[in-house]
Write a protein that holds these residues in place. Structure first.
Motif, PDB file in Angstrom:
ATOM      1  N   ILE A   1      -0.003 -43.029  -7.559  1.00 47.96           N
ATOM      2  CA  ILE A   1      -0.669 -43.459  -6.250  1.00 47.96           C
ATOM      3  C   ILE A   1      -0.333 -42.643  -5.031  1.00 47.96           C
ATOM      4  O   ILE A   1      -1.323 -42.142  -4.464  1.00 47.96           O
ATOM      5  CB  ILE A   1      -0.518 -45.015  -6.036  1.00 47.96           C
ATOM      6  CG1 ILE A   1      -0.836 -46.185  -7.094  1.00 47.96           C
ATOM      7  CG2 ILE A   1      -0.870 -45.321  -4.826  1.00 47.96           C
ATOM      8  CD1 ILE A   1      -0.650 -47.196  -6.806  1.00 47.96           C
ATOM      9  N   LEU A   2       1.185 -42.151  -5.138  1.00 46.70           N
ATOM     10  CA  LEU A   2       1.656 -41.526  -4.031  1.00 46.70           C
ATOM     11  C   LEU A   2       0.873 -40.364  -4.131  1.00 46.70           C
ATOM     12  O   LEU A   2       0.854 -39.565  -3.161  1.00 46.70           O
ATOM     13  CB  LEU A   2       2.838 -41.339  -3.957  1.00 46.70           C
ATOM     14  CG  LEU A   2       3.900 -42.875  -3.970  1.00 46.70           C
ATOM     15  CD1 LEU A   2       5.332 -42.285  -3.642  1.00 46.70           C
ATOM     16  CD2 LEU A   2       3.289 -43.674  -2.764  1.00 46.70           C
ATOM     17  N   LYS A   3       0.883 -39.874  -5.605  1.00 47.81           N
ATOM     18  CA  LYS A   3       0.138 -38.353  -5.813  1.00 47.81           C
ATOM     19  C   LYS A   3      -1.379 -38.276  -5.502  1.00 47.81           C
ATOM     20  O   LYS A   3      -1.661 -37.411  -4.403  1.00 47.81           O
ATOM     21  CB  LYS A   3       0.338 -37.904  -7.264  1.00 47.81           C
ATOM     22  CG  LYS A   3      -0.414 -36.562  -7.403  1.00 47.81           C
ATOM     23  CD  LYS A   3      -0.397 -36.080  -8.883  1.00 47.81           C
ATOM     24  CE  LYS A   3      -0.760 -34.756  -9.195  1.00 47.81           C
ATOM     25  NZ  LYS A   3      -0.778 -34.369 -10.727  1.00 47.81           N
ATOM     26  N   THR A   4      -1.976 -39.446  -5.690  1.00 46.81           N
ATOM     27  CA  THR A   4      -3.291 -39.405  -5.293  1.00 46.81           C
ATOM     28  C   THR A   4      -3.570 -39.598  -3.812  1.00 46.81           C
ATOM     29  O   THR A   4      -4.363 -38.915  -3.180  1.00 46.81           O
ATOM     30  CB  THR A   4      -4.008 -40.515  -5.829  1.00 46.81           C
ATOM     31  OG1 THR A   4      -3.795 -40.523  -7.364  1.00 46.81           O
ATOM     32  CG2 THR A   4      -5.733 -40.613  -5.490  1.00 46.81           C
ATOM     33  N   LEU A   5      -2.616 -40.195  -3.303  1.00 48.07           N
ATOM     34  CA  LEU A   5      -2.793 -40.487  -1.593  1.00 48.07           C
ATOM     35  C   LEU A   5      -2.579 -39.017  -1.079  1.00 48.07           C
ATOM     36  O   LEU A   5      -2.979 -38.789  -0.050  1.00 48.07           O
ATOM     37  CB  LEU A   5      -1.700 -41.441  -1.001  1.00 48.07           C
ATOM     38  CG  LEU A   5      -2.252 -42.893  -1.400  1.00 48.07           C
ATOM     39  CD1 LEU A   5      -1.225 -44.011  -1.177  1.00 48.07           C
ATOM     40  CD2 LEU A   5      -3.635 -43.352  -0.693  1.00 48.07           C
ATOM     41  N   THR A   6      -1.530 -38.278  -1.668  1.00 52.28           N
ATOM     42  CA  THR A   6      -1.242 -37.059  -1.084  1.00 52.28           C
ATOM     43  C   THR A   6      -2.397 -36.413  -1.060  1.00 52.28           C
ATOM     44  O   THR A   6      -2.825 -35.187  -0.194  1.00 52.28           O
ATOM     45  CB  THR A   6       0.033 -36.615  -1.787  1.00 52.28           C
ATOM     46  OG1 THR A   6       1.192 -37.522  -1.679  1.00 52.28           O
ATOM     47  CG2 THR A   6       0.302 -35.120  -0.968  1.00 52.28           C
ATOM     48  N   GLN A   7      -3.235 -36.398  -2.221  1.00 56.98           N
ATOM     49  CA  GLN A   7      -4.037 -35.305  -2.278  1.00 56.98           C
ATOM     50  C   GLN A   7      -5.312 -35.482  -1.203  1.00 56.98           C
ATOM     51  O   GLN A   7      -6.010 -34.825  -0.759  1.00 56.98           O
ATOM     52  CB  GLN A   7      -4.657 -35.474  -3.958  1.00 56.98           C
ATOM     53  CG  GLN A   7      -3.852 -34.881  -4.905  1.00 56.98           C
ATOM     54  CD  GLN A   7      -4.104 -35.104  -6.296  1.00 56.98           C
ATOM     55  OE1 GLN A   7      -4.617 -36.260  -6.495  1.00 56.98           O
ATOM     56  NE2 GLN A   7      -4.153 -33.992  -7.231  1.00 56.98           N
ATOM     57  N   ALA A   8      -5.291 -37.077  -1.112  1.00 56.98           N
ATOM     58  CA  ALA A   8      -6.573 -37.441  -0.081  1.00 56.98           C
ATOM     59  C   ALA A   8      -6.225 -36.944   1.270  1.00 56.98           C
ATOM     60  O   ALA A   8      -7.179 -36.583   1.871  1.00 56.98           O
ATOM     61  CB  ALA A   8      -6.490 -39.018  -0.168  1.00 56.98           C
ATOM     62  N   THR A   9      -5.170 -37.117   1.774  1.00 55.78           N
ATOM     63  CA  THR A   9      -4.616 -36.775   2.865  1.00 55.78           C
ATOM     64  C   THR A   9      -4.817 -35.205   3.000  1.00 55.78           C
ATOM     65  O   THR A   9      -5.294 -34.670   3.929  1.00 55.78           O
ATOM     66  CB  THR A   9      -2.988 -37.115   3.101  1.00 55.78           C
ATOM     67  OG1 THR A   9      -2.986 -38.549   2.788  1.00 55.78           O
ATOM     68  CG2 THR A   9      -2.660 -36.743   4.380  1.00 55.78           C
TER      69      THR A   9
END
Length: 399
Positions: free
Chosen positions: A379-387
């Motif tokens: 989840i943290l990885k995906t949120l980083t990508q989204a940001t």
């Protein structure tokens, strides 16, 4: 660099290592040493990326140590900047892995990747302290509770009866505030309704609490009782500082609340509308992330959500857009203001609140169980990508 290429640079091991080093009670009264250690870690990490890094320190009576917000900037002259923000303090007795080391890790990984891009300009990263509460208020309350015999020296309730009554008081006050009362009015109503059912010691404490809150309305309570660090950060800005174009504030993420929605689905909570992706893929369980925005922040929210759908990121986004004016939000929807984006809303600056506060509550929130093993790092990885993708979309001159 393309958005997919930028997203590929996210290293999940970096995210894990940041949380590993930050995890631990970062409470200004209970564990000021680890709060300071985390502050230094964030500063040193930003500095290592070559960012223009400063610690914005301020004093808060009666504490001897200063408190610091940490900012790292990639700036060019006086052009508007986009900020990624998160807070790094915790509540009492909580290691704060999800609230909020995970968000700080996302911010730091974004800082690393964007600092390596030669064409990126005018992006900033700010880690706020004292988001959870005004430490001087907590210290005053703790001292009063000990004086009245309600707390022991370890800040524990001295009887089960006190614990039960004070939990009821806390819940009732927040319910009153959600129904449109100020903190002062909420406390006064509690005393009117329940005064005959509480001990003289508890009544004395509530009257003390009333005195702390008496001068604040729905709006001014934010930045005084909580969100204290970000308020100080903003008040310390000068006319020479870059104007702020928008803010992505990340808080309390990493808990996987499962759903069975299509890949990269978005639900518009405000209008009860769902969007399917352009190319529907397999049905799978996705983590839910809520994006909270006011009307001036709608475009920013749309950019973030569009990035997730365009690049098929594994998130179910719940769009919570309120069209109310800020004073009405503060009066009727205070839950929407419980993070540092509120500091920017108060100045009419677009800011979104990215969190996993959804209809399925995080059972580890504000507890001793908020530890690194509870985090889903995908989840943290995906949120980083989204940001990162959102920053790329917003900074059109970034090739």
């Amino acid at each position: 660099m393309s958005i997919p290429s930028l997203m590929e640079k996210v290293d999940i091991e970096n995210l894990y290592q940041h949380v590993l080093r930050l995890e631990g009670i970062r409470h200004p009264i209970q564990h000021s040493q680890h709060l300071k250690k985390s502050q230094d870690y964030i500063y040193d990490t930003m500095k290592s990326f070559g960012l223009q890094t400063i610690q914005q320190s301020f004093h808060l009576k009666p504490f001897l140590q200063d408190f610091s917000n940490i900012q790292g900037m990639i700036v060019n002259e006086s052009e508007p900047i986009i900020l990624i923000t998160s807070h790094y303090d915790t509540v009492f007795n909580s290691p704060g892995a999800m609230d909020n080391a995970g968000a700080v890790a996302i911010m730091l990984e974004c800082a690393r990747i964007l600092s390596e891009q030669s064409t990126i300009q005018n992006v900033g990263f700010v880690a706020f302290t004292l988001e959870e509460f005004n430490a001087s208020w907590v210290l005053a309350r703790n001292n009063k509770l000990i004086e009245l015999g309600l707390y022991d020296e370890k800040f524990r309730w001295t009887t089960y009866g006190y614990a039960k009554k004070m939990l009821h008081y806390k819940k009732q006050i927040w319910q009153n505030r959600q129904q449109g009362l100020t903190a002062k009015q909420s406390i006064e109503q509690y005393l009117n309704l329940f005064s005959s059912n509480i001990s003289s010691s508890i009544r004395s404490f509530i009257e003390f609490d009333l005195d702390l809150n008496k001068n604040y309305d729905h709006m001014t309570i934010w930045g005084n009782s909580a969100l204290y660090g970000s308020e100080k950060w903003f008040l310390n800005r000068t006319p020479k500082d870059n104007p702020i174009e928008g803010v992505l504030n990340i808080d309390a993420v990493g808990f996987r609340s499962f759903s069975n929605s299509p890949h990269s689905a978005i639900k518009d909570f405000s209008n009860n509308v769902s969007q399917s992706p352009k190319k529907p893929l397999e049905i799978k369980s996705l983590p839910k992330i809520q994006i909270i925005a006011n009307q001036s922040s709608k475009c920013l929210m749309d950019q973030y959500c569009n990035c997730c759908t365009d690049y098929h990121l594994d998130l179910e986004l719940i769009k919570s857009l309120t069209k109310k004016k800020l004073e009405e939000i503060a009066r009727t929807q205070p839950d929407l203001m419980r993070s540092d984006h509120t500091t920017f809303w108060k100045r009419n600056i677009p800011a979104i609140f990215i969190t996993d506060f959804t209809e399925v509550p995080n059972p580890y929130y504000h507890s001793a169980a908020d530890t690194i093993d509870k985090i889903d790092f995908d989840i943290l990885k995906t949120l980083t990508q989204a940001t990162l993708g959102t920053i790329k979309k917003l900074k059109k001159n970034f090739d």
